[in-house]
Scaffold this motif. Structure first.
Motif, short mmCIF file in Angstrom:
data_model
loop_
_atom_site.label_atom_id
_atom_site.label_comp_id
_atom_site.label_asym_id
_atom_site.label_seq_id
_atom_site.Cartn_x
_atom_site.Cartn_y
_atom_site.Cartn_z
N UNK A 86 7.36 16.41 4.64
CA UNK A 86 6.42 15.93 5.67
C UNK A 86 5.20 15.23 5.06
N UNK A 87 5.19 15.06 3.73
CA UNK A 87 4.11 14.33 3.07
C UNK A 87 4.54 12.88 2.94
N UNK A 88 3.87 12.01 3.70
CA UNK A 88 4.29 10.62 3.81
C UNK A 88 3.70 9.75 2.71
N UNK A 89 4.59 8.96 2.10
CA UNK A 89 4.19 8.06 1.03
C UNK A 89 5.17 6.89 1.02
N UNK A 90 4.66 5.68 0.85
CA UNK A 90 5.57 4.54 0.78
C UNK A 90 4.87 3.21 0.85
N UNK A 91 5.69 2.17 0.75
CA UNK A 91 5.23 0.78 0.82
C UNK A 91 5.88 0.12 2.03
N UNK A 92 5.05 -0.49 2.87
CA UNK A 92 5.53 -1.15 4.08
C UNK A 92 5.16 -2.63 3.98
N UNK A 93 6.19 -3.47 3.89
CA UNK A 93 6.00 -4.91 3.79
C UNK A 93 6.19 -5.52 5.17
N UNK A 94 5.26 -6.39 5.57
CA UNK A 94 5.30 -7.01 6.89
C UNK A 94 5.20 -8.52 6.74
N UNK A 95 6.18 -9.23 7.31
CA UNK A 95 6.13 -10.69 7.34
C UNK A 95 5.30 -11.12 8.54
#
Length: 138
Positions: free
Chosen positions: A71-80
């Motif tokens: 439940x520990x959120x981590x990441x990379x979100x790429x948006x065009x």
């Protein structure tokens, strides 16, 4: 920590408000926020990632790399940004609303929501709408 990064000329003018909103979504979903990086880019940049990492030769509005642990959120979100503009026109909504939708969409994926089946996509859309409404009311 939520950070916003730019690989093009686009810049958010309300980073602090969006950071607070995204953090509240994470807490509401019973998760903990770690390092979440949003990267705004163009179609070519995101297409290259989509081909290189997912072997998908298509355009997309959002691509997320989830490094969450439980439940520990981590990441990379790429948006065009280009896709968001086009999708806003296609769905007859404002650019701002469509941008908010993809911002929360990536987080909801990290929280465990899927959108492959019709029922999953329906629940995802309901969650997106619920949280977008919260942002608008604040």
């Amino acid at each position: 920590m939520i950070s916003f990064n730019y690989e093009n000329d686009f810049k958010l003018d309300n980073e602090a408000q969006l950071t607070t909103w995204i953090s509240s979504v994470i807490v509401s979903e019973g998760c903990t926020e770690d390092e979440i990086n949003y990267v705004f880019c163009d179609d070519a940049y995101l297409h290259k990632l989509n081909v290189e990492f997912l072997n998908h030769d298509t355009l997309t509005d959002i691509l997320s790399f989830d490094y969450s642990m439980g439940k520990t959120l981590q990441g990379d979100i790429f948006i065009s940004v280009e896709r968001v503009i086009d999708n806003a026109k296609d769905f007859e909504v404002t650019f701002t609303e469509e941008l908010q939708r993809v911002l929360v969409h990536g987080i909801l994926h990290y929280c465990g929501y899927k959108d492959k089946s019709e029922s999953e996509a329906k629940l995802m859309r309901e969650k997106e709408n619920f949280y977008i409404k919260q942002l608008v009311e604040d």
